[in-house]
Write a protein that holds these residues in place. Structure first.
Motif, PDB file in Angstrom:
ATOM      1  N   LEU A 243      17.168  52.600  36.302  1.00 42.58           N
ATOM      2  CA  LEU A 243      17.606  51.133  36.736  1.00 42.58           C
ATOM      3  C   LEU A 243      17.013  49.964  36.057  1.00 42.58           C
ATOM      4  O   LEU A 243      17.426  48.914  35.740  1.00 42.58           O
ATOM      5  CB  LEU A 243      17.600  50.986  38.147  1.00 42.58           C
ATOM      6  N   ALA A 244      15.675  50.296  35.819  1.00 42.77           N
ATOM      7  CA  ALA A 244      14.446  48.997  35.273  1.00 42.77           C
ATOM      8  C   ALA A 244      15.021  49.142  33.738  1.00 42.77           C
ATOM      9  O   ALA A 244      15.212  47.944  33.346  1.00 42.77           O
ATOM     10  CB  ALA A 244      13.367  49.350  35.498  1.00 42.77           C
ATOM     11  N   SER A 245      15.380  50.279  33.242  1.00 46.26           N
ATOM     12  CA  SER A 245      15.807  50.125  31.824  1.00 46.26           C
ATOM     13  C   SER A 245      17.174  49.577  31.611  1.00 46.26           C
ATOM     14  O   SER A 245      17.453  48.767  30.559  1.00 46.26           O
ATOM     15  CB  SER A 245      16.156  51.610  31.432  1.00 46.26           C
ATOM     16  N   GLU A 246      17.862  49.660  32.597  1.00 43.66           N
ATOM     17  CA  GLU A 246      19.448  49.032  32.598  1.00 43.66           C
ATOM     18  C   GLU A 246      19.113  47.377  32.584  1.00 43.66           C
ATOM     19  O   GLU A 246      20.108  46.756  31.925  1.00 43.66           O
ATOM     20  CB  GLU A 246      20.402  49.614  33.465  1.00 43.66           C
ATOM     21  N   VAL A 247      18.166  47.121  33.590  1.00 40.82           N
ATOM     22  CA  VAL A 247      17.918  45.683  33.675  1.00 40.82           C
ATOM     23  C   VAL A 247      17.539  45.164  32.253  1.00 40.82           C
ATOM     24  O   VAL A 247      17.893  44.037  32.054  1.00 40.82           O
ATOM     25  CB  VAL A 247      16.721  45.449  34.812  1.00 40.82           C
ATOM     26  N   GLN A 248      16.578  45.736  31.571  1.00 42.46           N
ATOM     27  CA  GLN A 248      16.177  45.166  30.407  1.00 42.46           C
ATOM     28  C   GLN A 248      17.240  45.196  29.249  1.00 42.46           C
ATOM     29  O   GLN A 248      17.338  44.383  28.320  1.00 42.46           O
ATOM     30  CB  GLN A 248      14.790  46.045  29.886  1.00 42.46           C
ATOM     31  N   GLN A 249      18.329  46.177  29.459  1.00 42.00           N
ATOM     32  CA  GLN A 249      19.323  46.288  28.420  1.00 42.00           C
ATOM     33  C   GLN A 249      20.212  45.155  28.531  1.00 42.00           C
ATOM     34  O   GLN A 249      20.712  44.437  27.703  1.00 42.00           O
ATOM     35  CB  GLN A 249      20.008  47.476  28.604  1.00 42.00           C
ATOM     36  N   LEU A 250      20.298  44.971  30.036  1.00 39.97           N
ATOM     37  CA  LEU A 250      21.244  43.594  30.218  1.00 39.97           C
ATOM     38  C   LEU A 250      20.405  42.261  29.905  1.00 39.97           C
ATOM     39  O   LEU A 250      21.364  41.370  29.331  1.00 39.97           O
ATOM     40  CB  LEU A 250      21.565  43.664  31.838  1.00 39.97           C
ATOM     41  N   GLU A 251      19.103  42.224  29.978  1.00 37.15           N
ATOM     42  CA  GLU A 251      18.418  41.165  29.344  1.00 37.15           C
ATOM     43  C   GLU A 251      18.521  40.686  28.167  1.00 37.15           C
ATOM     44  O   GLU A 251      18.715  39.549  27.532  1.00 37.15           O
ATOM     45  CB  GLU A 251      17.163  41.169  30.043  1.00 37.15           C
ATOM     46  N   MET A 252      18.528  41.990  27.254  1.00 32.48           N
ATOM     47  CA  MET A 252      18.698  41.769  25.840  1.00 32.48           C
ATOM     48  C   MET A 252      20.363  41.402  25.595  1.00 32.48           C
ATOM     49  O   MET A 252      20.396  40.628  24.480  1.00 32.48           O
ATOM     50  CB  MET A 252      18.652  43.052  25.237  1.00 32.48           C
ATOM     51  N   ALA A 268      28.759  35.543  29.300  1.00 35.95           N
ATOM     52  CA  ALA A 268      27.404  35.333  29.722  1.00 35.95           C
ATOM     53  C   ALA A 268      27.196  35.258  31.022  1.00 35.95           C
ATOM     54  O   ALA A 268      26.122  35.819  31.920  1.00 35.95           O
ATOM     55  CB  ALA A 268      26.605  34.212  28.901  1.00 35.95           C
ATOM     56  N   SER A 269      28.232  34.655  31.836  1.00 35.95           N
ATOM     57  CA  SER A 269      28.387  34.652  33.426  1.00 35.95           C
ATOM     58  C   SER A 269      28.422  35.991  33.890  1.00 35.95           C
ATOM     59  O   SER A 269      27.746  36.125  34.805  1.00 35.95           O
ATOM     60  CB  SER A 269      29.224  33.719  33.492  1.00 35.95           C
ATOM     61  N   MET A 270      29.210  36.781  33.234  1.00 30.31           N
ATOM     62  CA  MET A 270      29.515  38.217  33.804  1.00 30.31           C
ATOM     63  C   MET A 270      28.290  38.970  33.632  1.00 30.31           C
ATOM     64  O   MET A 270      27.827  40.033  34.634  1.00 30.31           O
ATOM     65  CB  MET A 270      30.859  38.836  32.981  1.00 30.31           C
ATOM     66  N   ILE A 271      27.594  38.755  32.580  1.00 27.82           N
ATOM     67  CA  ILE A 271      26.124  39.662  32.311  1.00 27.82           C
ATOM     68  C   ILE A 271      25.213  38.973  33.284  1.00 27.82           C
ATOM     69  O   ILE A 271      24.478  39.906  33.803  1.00 27.82           O
ATOM     70  CB  ILE A 271      25.731  39.511  30.855  1.00 27.82           C
ATOM     71  N   ARG A 272      25.054  38.060  33.626  1.00 29.19           N
ATOM     72  CA  ARG A 272      24.077  37.460  34.633  1.00 29.19           C
ATOM     73  C   ARG A 272      24.591  38.029  35.992  1.00 29.19           C
ATOM     74  O   ARG A 272      23.520  38.253  36.850  1.00 29.19           O
ATOM     75  CB  ARG A 272      24.049  35.958  34.567  1.00 29.19           C
ATOM     76  N   ALA A 273      25.952  38.074  36.282  1.00 28.95           N
ATOM     77  CA  ALA A 273      26.085  38.710  37.588  1.00 28.95           C
ATOM     78  C   ALA A 273      25.709  40.188  37.778  1.00 28.95           C
ATOM     79  O   ALA A 273      25.065  40.609  38.649  1.00 28.95           O
ATOM     80  CB  ALA A 273      27.489  38.422  37.835  1.00 28.95           C
ATOM     81  N   ARG A 274      25.908  40.727  36.498  1.00 25.72           N
ATOM     82  CA  ARG A 274      25.746  42.146  36.657  1.00 25.72           C
ATOM     83  C   ARG A 274      24.251  42.542  36.604  1.00 25.72           C
ATOM     84  O   ARG A 274      23.662  43.442  37.137  1.00 25.72           O
ATOM     85  CB  ARG A 274      26.279  42.840  35.416  1.00 25.72           C
ATOM     86  N   LEU A 275      23.247  41.600  36.092  1.00 30.80           N
ATOM     87  CA  LEU A 275      21.962  41.540  35.909  1.00 30.80           C
ATOM     88  C   LEU A 275      21.236  41.201  37.215  1.00 30.80           C
ATOM     89  O   LEU A 275      20.528  41.827  37.509  1.00 30.80           O
ATOM     90  CB  LEU A 275      21.467  40.631  34.826  1.00 30.80           C
ATOM     91  N   GLU A 276      22.085  40.327  38.001  1.00 30.63           N
ATOM     92  CA  GLU A 276      21.307  39.969  39.363  1.00 30.63           C
ATOM     93  C   GLU A 276      21.401  41.358  40.277  1.00 30.63           C
ATOM     94  O   GLU A 276      20.964  41.551  41.205  1.00 30.63           O
ATOM     95  CB  GLU A 276      22.102  38.550  39.842  1.00 30.63           C
ATOM     96  N   GLU A 277      22.735  41.919  40.079  1.00 27.90           N
ATOM     97  CA  GLU A 277      22.915  43.003  40.861  1.00 27.90           C
ATOM     98  C   GLU A 277      22.230  44.208  40.763  1.00 27.90           C
ATOM     99  O   GLU A 277      21.643  44.892  41.540  1.00 27.90           O
ATOM    100  CB  GLU A 277      24.473  43.320  40.358  1.00 27.90           C
ATOM    101  N   ALA A 278      21.751  44.194  39.334  1.00 34.04           N
ATOM    102  CA  ALA A 278      20.749  45.480  39.162  1.00 34.04           C
ATOM    103  C   ALA A 278      19.367  45.023  39.385  1.00 34.04           C
ATOM    104  O   ALA A 278      18.606  46.298  40.119  1.00 34.04           O
ATOM    105  CB  ALA A 278      20.714  45.749  37.456  1.00 34.04           C
ATOM    106  N   ARG A 279      18.872  43.939  39.415  1.00 31.46           N
ATOM    107  CA  ARG A 279      17.585  43.672  40.019  1.00 31.46           C
ATOM    108  C   ARG A 279      17.759  43.687  41.607  1.00 31.46           C
ATOM    109  O   ARG A 279      16.426  44.111  42.032  1.00 31.46           O
ATOM    110  CB  ARG A 279      17.340  42.149  39.645  1.00 31.46           C
TER     111      ARG A 279
END
Length: 408
Positions: A243-252, A268-279
């Motif tokens: 899951l942490a790997s997915e967070v870093q992929q989303l950040e990139m 970008a808004s959709m990626i931020r939403a997915r990133l917040e959910e993963a975190r």
């Protein structure tokens, strides 16, 4: 002297359509002459006014590819299908490029175009302006885009000017299409190179971090004689690392999106939403709320927690490094490949006939104008007849005419 038809008081007070018809019949010769004169005049104008020739090219965006790459999510593929349900902006982008001043100025350097358009104005800016105004691009709802060029001749054009304008329409339309392809290829190659450099830098940075993580884990195991974790804790650590790997992929991905587009774009808004959910899910691994049989990482014994942290860091860096290595190879291929930036459905062809002026329409317009002019002529005749028969009703007009005679 021709006797004018007499009009009775009843007819004068209540004019009938037949009164006008009688006048049309009476002056039918003049009506025919006026109408023919207007028609011939309008027809003669079509031989001296500028001729216009038109040519159209039609293109459409290429099919979306299923290839991978760090930017694959921007083209509809990858883990996040962020483009699904959204319109393809390629046609609008094509229009912005082809309508740009940079393209018209590039075409203004063409010797053939310079020679033709310098007849209207010799300055470079004016030539570029005429070239830009001769082109019209239109994205259609069917998913295609048309590029139409309309080139005009001078007034009273010669046969050579007509032929040059006719040939130049298809030439200029195809040159616009070539410029669009050149700009797209340059943009894609530049974007691929920057993306490859970005991916390569991230990969090298993660490899350095992975080597450091290996050393830290080895030192910890040697110092504390701690070699392995329990199966339950190991499974939790592995899942958290993924899951942490997915967070870093989303950040990139978010960094790439903000580099390519804007920080306020919909993707970008959709990626931020997915990133917040993963975190948020990653935090649940720490407090044990992710599942019934998961171990809360912040509650395990201190020694085990340190070992779990080091092992999770190693697994995380191994996963993200493998991902970046794969993407780096893909971006190297993307940088080298030569793919079409659009599909050209119809190339612009040299028109066989002029698009304007249309002589049949101009002739019809001349006839209509002639009929209207004849109506005005009849109305003037009728008014003069009314003045002759009933001068008491036109005292103002007679006084005005008398005043003009006095002044003259």
């Amino acid at each position: 002297m021709t006797q004018e038809p007499q009009v009775s008081d009843t007819q004068r007070k209540d004019p009938h359509i037949m009164d006008y018809m009688m006048l049309w019949v009476k002056y039918r010769k003049q009506v025919v002459i006026i109408t023919l004169a207007c028609a011939i005049l309008f027809l003669a104008i079509t031989y001296v006014m500028p001729f216009t020739y038109s040519s159209v090219a039609m293109l459409m965006p290429p099919e979306k590819e299923k290839a991978g790459g760090l930017m694959s999510f921007l083209s509809g593929s990858g883990a996040l299908d962020l483009m699904k349900g959204q319109e393809n902006p390629a046609l609008d982008q094509f229009k912005n490029v082809i309508d740009s001043r940079a393209v018209s100025e590039t075409l203004a350097k063409d010797a053939r175009l310079q020679k033709y358009f310098s007849v209207f104005d010799t300055s470079f800016d004016a030539i570029a302006f005429h070239i830009k105004n001769s082109m019209t691009s239109e994205p259609l709802r069917s998913g295609v885009m048309t590029v139409q060029v309309d080139i005009k001749t001078q007034w009273l054009p010669s046969s050579e000017q007509k032929e040059e304008a006719r040939l130049l329409t298809s030439y200029l339309a195809n040159r616009y299409v070539q410029q669009l392809d050149y700009f797209n290829r340059h943009r894609l190659m530049t974007s691929a190179r920057l993306l490859r450099e970005f991916t390569e830098g991230e990969y090298n940075k993660r490899m350095v971090q992975l080597d450091t993580a290996y050393v830290n884990l080895q030192n910890f195991q040697e110092e504390n004689k701690a070699v392995a974790l329990t199966d339950q804790l190991s499974a939790t650590v592995t899942s958290a690392a993924m899951l942490a790997s997915e967070v870093q992929q989303l950040e990139m991905q978010l960094a790439v999106e903000e580099r390519e587009m804007t920080a306020s774009s919909a993707r970008a808004s959709m990626i931020r939403a997915r990133l917040e959910e993963a975190r948020m899910q990653l935090r649940r691994y720490d407090d044990g709320s992710i599942g019934e049989y998961s171990i809360a990482l912040n509650k395990v014994p201190t020694l085990t927690r340190k070992l779990a942290k080091l092992m999770r860091e190693v697994k995380l860096l191994e996963t993200i490094s493998a991902f970046l290595r794969q993407q780096l190879e893909q971006e190297k291929l993307n940088e080298q490949r030569n793919i079409p930036t659009f599909n050209l459905l119809d190339t612009a062809v040299t028109p066989l006939r002029k698009s304007s002026p249309k002589r049949a329409q101009v002739l019809l317009l001349g006839i209509i104008v002639g009929i209207v002019a004849s109506g005005i002529f009849i109305s003037i005749k009728k008014y003069k007849l009314s003045v002759q028969l009933h001068p008491e009703e036109h005292t103002r007009y007679l006084a005005f005419r008398q005043a003009l005679k006095v002044r003259s």
